[in-house]
Design an enzyme around this catalytic site. Structure first.
Site, PDB file in Angstrom:
ATOM      1  N   LYS A 279       0.741  -1.374   0.250  1.00 28.73           N
ATOM      2  CA  LYS A 279      -0.078   0.096   0.111  1.00 28.73           C
ATOM      3  C   LYS A 279       1.073   1.482  -0.028  1.00 28.73           C
ATOM      4  CE  LYS A 279      -4.005  -1.722   2.644  1.00 28.73           C
ATOM      5  NZ  LYS A 279      -5.198  -1.932   1.090  1.00 28.73           N
ATOM      6  N   ARG A 353     -10.725 -11.427   1.980  1.00 28.18           N
ATOM      7  CA  ARG A 353     -11.058 -12.699   1.064  1.00 28.18           C
ATOM      8  C   ARG A 353     -10.820 -13.981   0.913  1.00 28.18           C
ATOM      9  NH1 ARG A 353     -11.927  -9.554  -4.462  1.00 28.18           N
ATOM     10  NH2 ARG A 353     -11.007  -7.587  -2.874  1.00 28.18           N
TER      11      ARG A 353
HETATM   12  N1  BES Z   1      -7.824  -4.008   4.402  1.00 27.12           N
HETATM   13  C1  BES Z   1      -8.574  -2.939   3.079  1.00 27.12           C
HETATM   14  C2  BES Z   1     -10.128  -2.750   2.749  1.00 27.12           C
HETATM   15  C3  BES Z   1      -9.624  -1.147   3.403  1.00 27.12           C
HETATM   16  C4  BES Z   1      -9.494   0.044   2.938  1.00 27.12           C
HETATM   17  C5  BES Z   1     -10.426  -1.572   4.382  1.00 27.12           C
HETATM   18  C6  BES Z   1      -9.149   1.012   3.010  1.00 27.12           C
HETATM   19  C7  BES Z   1     -10.860   0.270   4.950  1.00 27.12           C
HETATM   20  C8  BES Z   1     -10.011   1.009   4.795  1.00 27.12           C
HETATM   21  C9  BES Z   1      -8.095  -4.336   1.755  1.00 27.12           C
HETATM   22  O1  BES Z   1      -7.749  -5.537   1.926  1.00 27.12           O
HETATM   23  C10 BES Z   1      -7.382  -4.369   1.106  1.00 27.12           C
HETATM   24  O2  BES Z   1      -6.834  -3.109   0.129  1.00 27.12           O
HETATM   25  N2  BES Z   1      -8.650  -3.930   0.010  1.00 27.12           N
HETATM   26  C11 BES Z   1      -8.279  -4.047  -1.801  1.00 27.12           C
HETATM   27  C12 BES Z   1      -8.917  -4.845  -2.610  1.00 27.12           C
HETATM   28  C13 BES Z   1      -8.177  -4.714  -4.235  1.00 27.12           C
HETATM   29  C14 BES Z   1      -6.548  -5.187  -4.245  1.00 27.12           C
HETATM   30  C15 BES Z   1      -8.656  -5.609  -4.864  1.00 27.12           C
HETATM   31  C16 BES Z   1      -8.577  -2.495  -2.200  1.00 27.12           C
HETATM   32  O3  BES Z   1      -9.263  -2.548  -1.268  1.00 27.12           O
HETATM   33  O4  BES Z   1      -7.990  -1.506  -2.384  1.00 27.12           O
HETATM   34 MN    MN Z   2      -5.596  -5.612   2.007  1.00 26.46          MN
END
Ligand code: BES
Ligand code: MN
Ligand code: ZN
Length: 494
Positions: A279, A353
């Site tokens: 990230k 997931r």
């Molecule tokens: N934990 C994150 C989702 C999230 C994002 C929670 C912002 C709270 C605030 C999750 O694991 C994630 O990183 N999801 C990705 C999925 C994508 C790579 C398909 C996302 O939402 O960007």
């Molecule tokens: Mn994630």
């Protein structure tokens, strides 16, 4: 905190602080009018001078000088014809926050004696205890300096219009107190930094809960057990970290032994760096909250134990870190889920997931009546619904409607999002059964579609709480959601 119900006139009830309402039109509520008479028109004078206007959430502290109470907290209720659950809760939160700054050790709220559509004495009292508990919550901050002093409030009364409603109100207060205690646990756990709140720490907390509550039993599966179960998806997420992953089972036995349980599955990523699909730094600290699904499952189990919920509930928490390293899962890697289905990991940041799918497969062994998973699953959900509403997706429209209704009653809202066949196409893979990630369009829905592939034959719903689990900015911290929704769902099923 001790909660109690009272009936009868505000003009006679002794308390350190009487909480009464004022509508935006400048109209005092019935209880405020009674109290005003007992205080020789003192409250009305405040209103007349323009010191209180009745705007929703506005509070005015009035010294009662003499009379049945020492203080009056006049709370704005907004427009009289728009007064509903939301305004009632807002008024209570504001009142409790203001109360906490005073030296009052006892308070009685008369806000529940006003007409409030679609609620009864039970719900009004429950919302009161929940809201007071929530407003008095303090983050156990880790500071070198002395903690600020705690609120003086020790007891809180809720007035009901009729004497015969007192028992219902008392039951509501008891439930509200339990729900608030559960939500406080959720907030404590979620607010902890990831260097304290590790998967092992969560496992320890589950054991501690089982020690504190006779109805709860904890069981912890370590990585060797996860390997024996062939949980390749879960194990692929934890591959990059040195912290051992855990699968935590926390059971509340409140119903008959043979009764099919509700299984609550909570995403327990104690820190989500994104893994190799790392990230960006801004906001990455907030990924310590990526275990809020797990924390809310623990919170619900604690609340169930506290109120003696007469049902069987099982909390199932896959807990791990998502970190990059030389051993981490790489984009393009293919993993074998416990279900036997293979997954091409396009993006290691779509890890939630991957741990949930193996937990959902594991949930089958409990022959559950219903499975509900709770997860801070997608940023897309935050874009779709913002910070106020959780998303609910389900393979059963009636179940989704039940959850939406629970959210409305608990004033902890969720919105049903679609999950049609077309969306599934986005997860196609040339190399495995499907991928774990696809474009940004409908990201919250495609994540749910991924989970749906592991729920054949189950009555299942998914709650995406990415937007509602915690606040950002100056108010940064866990909200304790969706514990009120989950508890309403469980209580209402009975
Ligand atoms: N934990 C994150 C989702 C999230 C994002 C929670 C912002 C709270 C605030 C999750 O694991 C994630 O990183 N999801 C990705 C999925 C994508 C790579 C398909 C996302 O939402 O960007
Ligand atoms: Mn994630
Ligand atoms: Zn995550």
């Amino acid at each position: 905190m001790r909660y109690y119900a009272v009936s009868g006139s505000a003009a006679r009830q002794r308390t350190d602080c009487a909480i009464v309402g004022l509508y935006e039109s400048g109209t005092l509520t019935g209880a405020a009018t009674q109290l005003d008479a007992a205080l020789g028109g003192r409250i009305a004078r405040f209103v007349k001078r323009g010191d209180a206007r009745g705007k929703a959430g506005e509070v005015t502290l009035i010294d009662a000088e003499r009379g049945p109470c020492e203080r009056v907290l006049l709370v704005g209720l907004g427009k009289k014809d728009g007064f509903g659950r939301k305004q009632y809760k807002k008024a209570l939160l504001a009142a409790a926050a203001a109360l906490a700054k005073t030296g009052a050790r006892d308070a009685v709220s008369y806000l529940a004696t006003e007409p409030l559509p679609e609620t009864d004495a039970y719900y009004r009292a429950r919302l009161a205890a929940e809201s007071v508990g929530s407003a008095l919550y303090r983050i156990p901050a880790i500071r070198s300096t002395r903690k600020p002093s705690a609120p003086a409030l020790r007891s809180f009364g809720v007035a009901v219009p009729e004497k015969d409603q007192k028992m219902d109100a008392e039951r509501g207060l008891e439930h509200g107190r339990g729900i608030a205690a559960g939500a406080a646990l959720t907030r404590d756990l979620a607010n902890l930094p990831a260097n304290v709140c590790t998967p092992s720490y969560l496992a320890q907390q589950a054991r501690e809960l089982a020690r504190q509550h006779a109805s709860l039993k904890a069981q912890i599966l370590d990585e060797a057990a996860l390997r024996r179960l062939k949980m390749g998806a879960l194990l692929s997420v934890t591959a990059g970290t040195d912290e051992p992953a855990k699968l935590i089972v926390l059971r509340h036995q409140g119903g008959p032994a043979g009764q099919a349980p509700v299984v609550l599955v909570g995403k327990g990523v104690t820190f989500d760096s994104g893994g190799i699909s790392l990230k960006q730094p801004p906001g990455m600290d907030e990924m310590k909250f990526d275990m809020t699904g797990a924390a809310s499952v623990f919170g619900a189990l604690k609340a169930a134990a506290e109120i003696g919920l007469p049902a069987n509930v099982i909390g199932l928490v896959p807990a791990c870190e998502n970190m990059p390293s030389g051993r981490a899962t790489k984009p393009g890697d293919i993993v074998h889920s416990m279900s036997g289905q293979t997954i091409e990991v396009i993006n290691t940041d779509a890890e939630g997931r991957l741990i949930l799918c193996d937990a959902l497969t594991y949930a089958r062994r409990f022959k559950p009546a219903v499975v509900v998973d709770v997860a801070t699953l997608t940023g897309a959900c935050v874009i779709a619904l913002g910070a106020h509403t959780s998303a609910v997706m389900s393979n059963d429209d009636d179940l989704a409607a039940e959850i939406e209704a629970a959210g409305r009653r608990a004033e902890d809202r969720a919105w049903h999002m679609p999950m049609a066949e077309e969306y599934h196409d986005q997860l196609k893979s040339n190399f495995a059964d499907f991928t774990n990630s696809c474009g940004r369009e409908g990201g919250a829905i495609t994540a749910a579609c991924f989970l749906a592939k592991f729920t054949d034959g189950l009555r299942w719903a998914h709650l995406d709480i990415a937007g509602t689990a915690y606040l950002t900015g100056a108010q940064k911290g866990s909200t304790g959601r969706p514990v009120p929704l989950l508890m309403d769902f469980l209580i209402h099923r009975r």
